[in-house]
Design a protein around this motif. Sequence first.
Motif, short mmCIF file in Angstrom:
data_model
loop_
_atom_site.label_atom_id
_atom_site.label_comp_id
_atom_site.label_asym_id
_atom_site.label_seq_id
_atom_site.Cartn_x
_atom_site.Cartn_y
_atom_site.Cartn_z
N UNK A 1 0.02 0.04 -9.70
CA UNK A 1 -0.88 1.15 -9.43
C UNK A 1 -0.64 1.62 -8.01
N UNK A 2 -0.26 2.87 -7.85
CA UNK A 2 0.09 3.41 -6.53
C UNK A 2 -1.07 3.33 -5.55
N UNK A 3 -2.27 3.61 -6.03
CA UNK A 3 -3.44 3.58 -5.15
C UNK A 3 -3.67 2.16 -4.63
N UNK A 4 -3.61 1.17 -5.52
CA UNK A 4 -3.79 -0.22 -5.11
C UNK A 4 -2.73 -0.63 -4.08
N UNK A 5 -1.49 -0.25 -4.35
CA UNK A 5 -0.40 -0.59 -3.45
C UNK A 5 -0.60 0.02 -2.07
N UNK A 6 -0.95 1.31 -2.05
CA UNK A 6 -1.16 2.02 -0.79
C UNK A 6 -2.33 1.43 -0.01
N UNK A 7 -3.42 1.14 -0.68
CA UNK A 7 -4.59 0.58 -0.01
C UNK A 7 -4.29 -0.79 0.58
N UNK A 8 -3.53 -1.61 -0.16
CA UNK A 8 -3.19 -2.94 0.32
C UNK A 8 -2.26 -2.88 1.52
N UNK A 9 -1.26 -2.01 1.45
CA UNK A 9 -0.32 -1.86 2.57
C UNK A 9 -1.07 -1.45 3.84
N UNK B 1 13.99 -5.08 -2.74
CA UNK B 1 14.79 -4.09 -3.46
C UNK B 1 14.94 -2.81 -2.68
N UNK B 2 13.83 -2.35 -2.07
CA UNK B 2 13.87 -1.11 -1.30
C UNK B 2 14.35 -1.32 0.13
N UNK B 3 14.38 -2.58 0.59
CA UNK B 3 14.77 -2.88 1.96
C UNK B 3 13.79 -2.31 2.97
N UNK B 4 12.51 -2.33 2.63
CA UNK B 4 11.48 -1.70 3.46
C UNK B 4 10.53 -2.74 4.04
N UNK B 5 10.30 -2.63 5.36
CA UNK B 5 9.28 -3.42 6.03
C UNK B 5 8.16 -2.46 6.42
N UNK B 6 6.95 -2.73 5.99
CA UNK B 6 5.86 -1.77 6.17
C UNK B 6 5.44 -1.58 7.62
N UNK B 7 5.88 -2.45 8.52
CA UNK B 7 5.53 -2.29 9.93
C UNK B 7 6.63 -1.57 10.71
N UNK B 8 7.70 -1.18 10.03
CA UNK B 8 8.79 -0.47 10.69
C UNK B 8 8.76 1.00 10.27
N UNK C 1 6.60 3.62 7.30
CA UNK C 1 5.85 4.86 7.44
C UNK C 1 6.29 5.86 6.38
N UNK C 2 7.58 5.91 6.12
CA UNK C 2 8.10 6.81 5.09
C UNK C 2 7.60 6.39 3.71
N UNK C 3 7.59 5.08 3.46
CA UNK C 3 7.12 4.57 2.18
C UNK C 3 5.66 4.94 1.97
N UNK C 4 4.84 4.80 3.01
CA UNK C 4 3.42 5.12 2.92
C UNK C 4 3.23 6.60 2.60
N UNK C 5 4.05 7.45 3.22
CA UNK C 5 3.97 8.89 2.96
C UNK C 5 4.31 9.20 1.51
N UNK C 6 5.35 8.55 0.99
CA UNK C 6 5.75 8.76 -0.40
C UNK C 6 4.67 8.27 -1.36
N UNK C 7 4.14 7.07 -1.08
CA UNK C 7 3.11 6.51 -1.94
C UNK C 7 1.84 7.36 -1.92
N UNK C 8 1.53 7.94 -0.76
CA UNK C 8 0.35 8.81 -0.65
C UNK C 8 0.50 10.02 -1.57
N UNK C 9 1.71 10.60 -1.57
CA UNK C 9 1.97 11.75 -2.43
C UNK C 9 1.87 11.36 -3.90
N UNK C 10 2.42 10.19 -4.24
CA UNK C 10 2.37 9.71 -5.62
C UNK C 10 0.93 9.46 -6.06
N UNK C 11 0.13 8.90 -5.14
CA UNK C 11 -1.27 8.59 -5.46
C UNK C 11 -2.05 9.87 -5.75
#
Length: 263
Positions: A114-122, A136-143, A147-157
């Motif tokens: 669930x995109x919303x759950x993922x975004x809220x947890x991050x 798999x994505x090679x993404x660290x949420x503090x780098x 920030x790009x991932x959060x932006x994408x997830x926000x749009x998806x949500x």
Amino acid sequence: MAVAVAKKNVAFIPAQTIYDRNVRVELKTLRVAAYCRVSTTLEQQEGSYEAQISYYTEKIKSNPNWKSAGIYADDGKSATNTKKRDDFNAMIDDCMAGKIDMVITKSVSRFARNTVDSLQTIRKLKEKNIAIFFEKEGVNTLESTGELLITILSSQAQEESRNLSENTKWGLTRRYENGIVTINHKKFMGYTKDEKGELIIVPEQAEIVKRIFRMYLEGSSIGEITKALEADKIKTVTGKETWHPGVIEKMLVNACVIISITQ
């Protein structure tokens, strides 16, 4: 003459783990936890529950700068939100309690479907300076990639929310067109449903409704109607002995709306 020297009290403040973006994830000294999840037969065939646990146990152990903070794993959970995932929720609780510095997991979809759950947890963990690393994505949420991932997830949500709203409205419209109306009859004075789901009148409750309308038309105030019902020990549709004026008012307003529509 000896001079008394005041004894100093020294308080020891332990160092806190500070996230340094200039140091690679593999070189940090961190308490690392892993989250694993399988929910379908296909996933179990491609990478079993036990295999994931074994993989992450070895991965954390093989890095001298990582200290294992636990392997959290949910098996056979296909829910699209995080409410029924016991280990996931336990892991987040441990993060908030300061027991974990970083969480590693296979992918964003494995972490939370669930995109919303993922975004809220991050965002929740990011506020605590706790990283989530998606392999798999090679993404660290503090780098910066985070920030790009959060932006994408926000749009998806936002898109998911819009689609859900539109689908719900579409479904209700089709039901109304077919004469199917959903009513919470358990809080609907005067009616219940038969075995076919059709509304039917409850004679005893109908008499109460008639009495309320008759008293109002004869000039009684809502407060007077309320007191009269309570004085005669008449219970509400939910079985309570106390009648709230707001309930009587809604009954009268709804009746006026129905009359105006049918005229």
